[in-house]
Motif scaffolding. Structure first.
Motif, PDB file in Angstrom:
ATOM      1  N   CYS A  64       8.349   2.024  -2.359  1.00 10.64           N
ATOM      2  CA  CYS A  64       9.100   1.463  -1.181  1.00 10.64           C
ATOM      3  C   CYS A  64       8.289   0.700  -0.306  1.00 10.64           C
ATOM      4  CB  CYS A  64       9.690   2.923  -0.588  1.00 10.64           C
ATOM      5  SG  CYS A  64      10.934   3.569  -1.667  1.00 10.64           S
ATOM      6  N   HIS A  65       7.357   0.895  -0.191  1.00  8.19           N
ATOM      7  CA  HIS A  65       6.472   0.143   0.792  1.00  8.19           C
ATOM      8  C   HIS A  65       5.828  -1.039   0.502  1.00  8.19           C
ATOM      9  CE1 HIS A  65       7.231   2.754   4.506  1.00  8.19           C
ATOM     10  NE2 HIS A  65       6.994   3.912   3.362  1.00  8.19           N
ATOM     11  N   SER A  66       6.112  -1.675  -0.731  1.00 11.45           N
ATOM     12  CA  SER A  66       5.568  -2.793  -1.450  1.00 11.45           C
ATOM     13  C   SER A  66       6.427  -3.754  -1.743  1.00 11.45           C
ATOM     14  CB  SER A  66       4.369  -2.370  -2.108  1.00 11.45           C
ATOM     15  OG  SER A  66       3.716  -3.787  -2.587  1.00 11.45           O
ATOM     16  N   VAL A  67       6.451  -4.991  -1.650  1.00  9.55           N
ATOM     17  CA  VAL A  67       7.499  -5.828  -2.413  1.00  9.55           C
ATOM     18  C   VAL A  67       6.391  -6.490  -3.543  1.00  9.55           C
ATOM     19  CG1 VAL A  67       8.948  -6.005  -0.700  1.00  9.55           C
ATOM     20  CG2 VAL A  67       7.122  -7.624  -0.643  1.00  9.55           C
ATOM     21  N   MET A  68       5.170  -6.113  -3.693  1.00 11.77           N
ATOM     22  CA  MET A  68       4.388  -6.953  -4.625  1.00 11.77           C
ATOM     23  C   MET A  68       4.324  -6.427  -6.030  1.00 11.77           C
ATOM     24  SD  MET A  68       1.003  -7.107  -2.453  1.00 11.77           S
ATOM     25  CE  MET A  68       1.280  -7.089  -0.605  1.00 11.77           C
ATOM     26  N   ASN A  69       3.877  -6.973  -6.814  1.00 12.61           N
ATOM     27  CA  ASN A  69       3.722  -6.348  -8.324  1.00 12.61           C
ATOM     28  C   ASN A  69       2.515  -5.459  -8.424  1.00 12.61           C
ATOM     29  OD1 ASN A  69       3.754  -5.661 -10.995  1.00 12.61           O
ATOM     30  ND2 ASN A  69       3.983  -7.835 -11.838  1.00 12.61           N
ATOM     31  N   VAL A  70       3.042  -4.181  -7.807  1.00 11.79           N
ATOM     32  CA  VAL A  70       1.775  -3.375  -7.649  1.00 11.79           C
ATOM     33  C   VAL A  70       0.903  -2.956  -8.871  1.00 11.79           C
ATOM     34  CG1 VAL A  70       1.464  -0.898  -6.938  1.00 11.79           C
ATOM     35  CG2 VAL A  70       2.908  -2.305  -5.533  1.00 11.79           C
ATOM     36  N   ASP A  71       1.847  -2.756  -9.843  1.00 16.29           N
ATOM     37  CA  ASP A  71       1.323  -2.203 -11.210  1.00 16.29           C
ATOM     38  C   ASP A  71       0.245  -2.999 -11.606  1.00 16.29           C
ATOM     39  OD1 ASP A  71       2.805   0.262 -11.356  1.00 16.29           O
ATOM     40  OD2 ASP A  71       4.658  -1.189 -11.437  1.00 16.29           O
ATOM     41  N   SER A  72       0.591  -4.528 -11.918  1.00 15.60           N
ATOM     42  CA  SER A  72      -0.519  -5.334 -12.505  1.00 15.60           C
ATOM     43  C   SER A  72      -1.447  -5.481 -11.446  1.00 15.60           C
ATOM     44  CB  SER A  72       0.265  -6.838 -12.706  1.00 15.60           C
ATOM     45  OG  SER A  72       1.611  -6.800 -11.995  1.00 15.60           O
ATOM     46  N   MET A  73      -1.477  -5.574 -10.113  1.00 13.37           N
ATOM     47  CA  MET A  73      -2.608  -5.637  -9.171  1.00 13.37           C
ATOM     48  C   MET A  73      -3.387  -4.490  -9.416  1.00 13.37           C
ATOM     49  SD  MET A  73      -0.448  -7.102  -5.847  1.00 13.37           S
ATOM     50  CE  MET A  73      -2.152  -7.447  -4.898  1.00 13.37           C
ATOM     51  N   LEU A  74      -3.010  -3.200  -9.347  1.00 14.72           N
ATOM     52  CA  LEU A  74      -3.767  -1.961  -9.476  1.00 14.72           C
ATOM     53  C   LEU A  74      -4.566  -2.000 -10.934  1.00 14.72           C
ATOM     54  CD1 LEU A  74      -1.448   0.898  -8.286  1.00 14.72           C
ATOM     55  CD2 LEU A  74      -3.508   0.178  -7.376  1.00 14.72           C
ATOM     56  N   ILE A  78      -7.117  -4.028  -8.017  1.00 22.26           N
ATOM     57  CA  ILE A  78      -6.816  -4.475  -6.676  1.00 22.26           C
ATOM     58  C   ILE A  78      -6.056  -3.726  -5.963  1.00 22.26           C
ATOM     59  CG2 ILE A  78      -5.786  -6.344  -5.075  1.00 22.26           C
ATOM     60  CD1 ILE A  78      -6.197  -8.405  -7.623  1.00 22.26           C
ATOM     61  N   GLU A  79      -6.158  -3.078  -4.767  1.00 21.70           N
ATOM     62  CA  GLU A  79      -5.235  -2.069  -4.217  1.00 21.70           C
ATOM     63  C   GLU A  79      -4.220  -3.050  -3.216  1.00 21.70           C
ATOM     64  OE1 GLU A  79      -6.987   1.302  -2.338  1.00 21.70           O
ATOM     65  OE2 GLU A  79      -8.390   1.176  -3.711  1.00 21.70           O
ATOM     66  N   PRO A  80      -2.981  -3.263  -3.519  1.00 23.74           N
ATOM     67  CA  PRO A  80      -2.083  -3.903  -2.606  1.00 23.74           C
ATOM     68  C   PRO A  80      -1.966  -3.473  -1.442  1.00 23.74           C
ATOM     69  CG  PRO A  80      -1.083  -3.318  -4.972  1.00 23.74           C
ATOM     70  CD  PRO A  80      -2.317  -2.496  -4.869  1.00 23.74           C
ATOM     71  N   ALA A  81      -1.450  -4.141  -0.401  1.00 25.33           N
ATOM     72  CA  ALA A  81      -1.105  -3.723   0.870  1.00 25.33           C
ATOM     73  C   ALA A  81       0.163  -3.163   0.814  1.00 25.33           C
ATOM     74  CB  ALA A  81      -1.211  -4.816   1.809  1.00 25.33           C
ATOM     75  N   LEU A  82       0.182  -1.965   1.552  1.00 29.05           N
ATOM     76  CA  LEU A  82       1.456  -1.290   1.732  1.00 29.05           C
ATOM     77  C   LEU A  82       2.099  -1.833   2.951  1.00 29.05           C
ATOM     78  CD1 LEU A  82       0.269   2.165   0.756  1.00 29.05           C
ATOM     79  CD2 LEU A  82       1.884   0.723  -0.557  1.00 29.05           C
ATOM     80  N   THR A 146      -2.979  15.143   5.642  1.00 28.79           N
ATOM     81  CA  THR A 146      -4.155  14.764   6.344  1.00 28.79           C
ATOM     82  C   THR A 146      -4.826  13.613   5.449  1.00 28.79           C
ATOM     83  OG1 THR A 146      -4.634  16.761   7.172  1.00 28.79           O
ATOM     84  CG2 THR A 146      -6.377  15.417   7.089  1.00 28.79           C
ATOM     85  N   ALA A 147      -4.976  13.888   4.188  1.00 27.02           N
ATOM     86  CA  ALA A 147      -5.433  13.121   3.057  1.00 27.02           C
ATOM     87  C   ALA A 147      -4.711  11.863   3.109  1.00 27.02           C
ATOM     88  CB  ALA A 147      -5.372  13.671   1.636  1.00 27.02           C
ATOM     89  N   VAL A 148      -3.246  12.045   2.619  1.00 26.67           N
ATOM     90  CA  VAL A 148      -2.549  10.543   2.984  1.00 26.67           C
ATOM     91  C   VAL A 148      -2.762   9.917   4.140  1.00 26.67           C
ATOM     92  CG1 VAL A 148      -0.082   9.721   3.155  1.00 26.67           C
ATOM     93  CG2 VAL A 148      -0.785  11.543   1.359  1.00 26.67           C
ATOM     94  N   ILE A 149      -2.808  10.350   5.338  1.00 27.51           N
ATOM     95  CA  ILE A 149      -2.837   9.557   6.561  1.00 27.51           C
ATOM     96  C   ILE A 149      -4.210   8.950   6.678  1.00 27.51           C
ATOM     97  CG2 ILE A 149      -3.031   9.740   9.311  1.00 27.51           C
ATOM     98  CD1 ILE A 149      -0.758  12.146   8.934  1.00 27.51           C
ATOM     99  N   SER A 150      -5.373   9.847   6.104  1.00 26.42           N
ATOM    100  CA  SER A 150      -6.779   9.434   6.056  1.00 26.42           C
ATOM    101  C   SER A 150      -6.850   7.970   5.154  1.00 26.42           C
ATOM    102  CB  SER A 150      -7.721  10.158   5.466  1.00 26.42           C
ATOM    103  OG  SER A 150      -7.465  11.520   6.473  1.00 26.42           O
ATOM    104  N   TYR A 151      -6.333   8.148   4.068  1.00 24.74           N
ATOM    105  CA  TYR A 151      -6.195   7.006   3.125  1.00 24.74           C
ATOM    106  C   TYR A 151      -5.523   5.892   3.782  1.00 24.74           C
ATOM    107  CZ  TYR A 151      -5.137   3.687  -0.631  1.00 24.74           C
ATOM    108  OH  TYR A 151      -4.995   2.509  -1.174  1.00 24.74           O
ATOM    109  N   LEU A 152      -4.353   5.874   4.424  1.00 25.99           N
ATOM    110  CA  LEU A 152      -3.516   4.683   4.984  1.00 25.99           C
ATOM    111  C   LEU A 152      -4.569   4.041   6.145  1.00 25.99           C
ATOM    112  CD1 LEU A 152      -0.056   6.192   5.638  1.00 25.99           C
ATOM    113  CD2 LEU A 152      -0.841   4.634   3.818  1.00 25.99           C
ATOM    114  N   ARG A 153      -5.300   5.041   7.045  1.00 23.98           N
ATOM    115  CA  ARG A 153      -6.279   4.508   7.777  1.00 23.98           C
ATOM    116  C   ARG A 153      -7.477   3.875   7.327  1.00 23.98           C
ATOM    117  NH1 ARG A 153      -3.284   5.047  12.301  1.00 23.98           N
ATOM    118  NH2 ARG A 153      -3.282   7.104  13.302  1.00 23.98           N
ATOM    119  N   SER A 154      -7.778   4.186   6.031  1.00 25.06           N
ATOM    120  CA  SER A 154      -9.031   3.340   5.379  1.00 25.06           C
ATOM    121  C   SER A 154      -8.683   2.203   4.943  1.00 25.06           C
ATOM    122  CB  SER A 154      -9.550   4.420   4.327  1.00 25.06           C
ATOM    123  OG  SER A 154      -8.600   3.992   3.155  1.00 25.06           O
ATOM    124  N   ARG A 155      -7.460   1.476   4.939  1.00 26.05           N
ATOM    125  CA  ARG A 155      -7.029   0.509   4.438  1.00 26.05           C
ATOM    126  C   ARG A 155      -7.121  -0.666   5.459  1.00 26.05           C
ATOM    127  NH1 ARG A 155      -8.560  -0.199   0.499  1.00 26.05           N
ATOM    128  NH2 ARG A 155      -6.882  -1.949  -0.119  1.00 26.05           N
TER     129      ARG A 155
END
Ligand code: HEC
Ligand code: HEC
Length: 315
Positions: A64-74, A78-82, A146-155
């Motif tokens: 839901c939070h990306s309009v990119m081709n997430v799977d091929s980037m991963l 490459i970690e696509p931007a959310l 906490t883990a999810v928010i920590s990951y979002l903050r790390s991007r």
């Protein structure tokens, strides 16, 4: 006489319409209160890694939070931007997903950890308005949230202005009278034992991966009416051309899609990702779930009582 009645009916109708329109507009930004979970993002690499696993796996945020081709980037490492802005064109208007990168102006950079946690757990935006209930993470354990928010903050922060939601008259009326914050269904666990038990599988299915959201029968207003995971309502395709798909029964009934599936078959199916290209199920995110988590899911589904699709809950 008739003319007079018609005239007065017209006036009354007009007045009622005005009252409704005014009430609806006054109720567009109702504020709600909810507690702030006492959670703090961490820079600890193990915590961030756990968050990453949930975000790209069971939590399927990218769907839901990306309009990119997430799977091929991963796949390319490459970690696509959310950065959000995925449009959900619904009968009551267009809803856009939020930019959840740390950008201060267009993303969640200006929100505190507690505000993000409250939003996901209690469905209340930082400004006090209700979140449209697209995300069912209300019962995610403290440790995982906490883990999810920590990951979002790390991007890295990505600037991406997301359009405002555009509601039509029906949408505004629904928002005025029916959209309320949705919160946890009971006490939220602090942490979950990550083993292959049915208990952990249940947590994944209901609280993180939301299998329940599609695989349980609902009524027209979205309320659950069927036995849990006994099969959902047919889902129209997003392109409007492909046929509707029905989330099948996942219980132990003989009519269940999983009837006779071994653990190996189940794991193999999940590793395959999406087979029907227009399926609504976030298969590719789930295909990234760990073997442990998939085993837990399997053990949980095999512990369900046999139920028929559409069967009503026994009172
Ligand atoms: C089914 C689609 C969907 C999924 C899956 C999803 N989101 Fe969202 N998210 C949305 C939509 C739509 C909004 C905007 C809601 C609104 O404005 O009321 C949103 C808003 C948000 C917000 C902003 C809330 C606020 O108060 O402004 C955050 C933070 C967020 N999502 C995080 C996540 C995370 C983290 C995940 C994965 C663990 C995730 N989302 C998965 C659709 C989704
Ligand atoms: C957004 C809606 C949605 C969610 C969430 C969802 N599913 Fe599905 N599921 C579907 C639809 C639609 C189908 C039928 C089309 C297909 O097979 O892709 C399906 C099919 C399946 C199948 C049959 C696959 C096959 O090849 O026969 C299984 C098994 C399944 N889902 C399990 C799950 C589990 C377990 C979860 C949670 C981890 C889950 N689903 C979450 C919508 C969903």
């Amino acid at each position: 006489m008739i003319k007079k009645i018609l005239k007065w009916t017209g006036i009354v109708f007009l007045l009622l319409t005005i009252v409704l329109v005014v009430t609806v507009s006054l109720r567009q930004n109702l504020r709600y209160d909810a507690p702030y979970p006492d959670l703090h993002a961490s820079a600890d690499s193990a915590v961030v890694a756990r968050g990453k696993e949930i975000v790209w796996g069971a939590g399927h945020c990218a769907d839901c939070h990306s309009v990119m081709n997430v799977d091929s980037m991963l796949n390319l490492g490459i970690e696509p931007a959310l950065s959000g802005a995925r449009k959900f064109a619904l009968p009551f208007g267009d809803i856009y997903s939020m930019n959840i990168t740390p950008d201060k102006e267009t993303g969640i950079g200006g929100f505190t950890d507690k505000e993000i946690a409250r939003s996901l757990r209690y469905g209340v935006h930082p400004d006090g308005t209700a979140v449209f209930d697209f995300m069912a993470f209300h019962d995610v354990a403290d440790e995982d949230l906490t883990a999810v928010i920590s990951y979002l903050r790390s991007r890295p922060a990505v600037r991406n202005e997301v359009p405002e939601h555009r509601l039509n008259a029906i949408g505004k009326t629904i928002k005025a009278f029916m959209v309320k914050p949705v919160g946890p269904s009971g006490p939220v666990p602090e942490r979950m034992q990550r083993d292959t038990s049915a208990a952990y599988g249940r947590y994944l299915a209901f609280n993180v991966a939301e299998c329940n959201g599609c695989h349980t029968m609902r009524d027209m207003t979205g309320g659950f009416i069927g036995e849990p995971l006994a099969g959902g309502r047919p889902m129209e395709s997003e392109d409007g051309i492909s046929p509707a798909l029905t989330p099948p029964n996942l219980t132990t009934d003989s009519s269940s899609r999983l009837f006779g599936w071994s653990q190996e078959t189940f794991l193999k199916r999940f590793r395959q990702g999406k087979i029907i290209p227009y399926s609504h199920m976030p298969w590719n995110s789930y295909s990234r779930m760990s073997e442990n988590d998939l085993k837990a899911l399997y053990n949980f589904l095999k512990s369900l009582p046999p139920s028929k699709t559409g069967a009503l809950k026994k009172k």
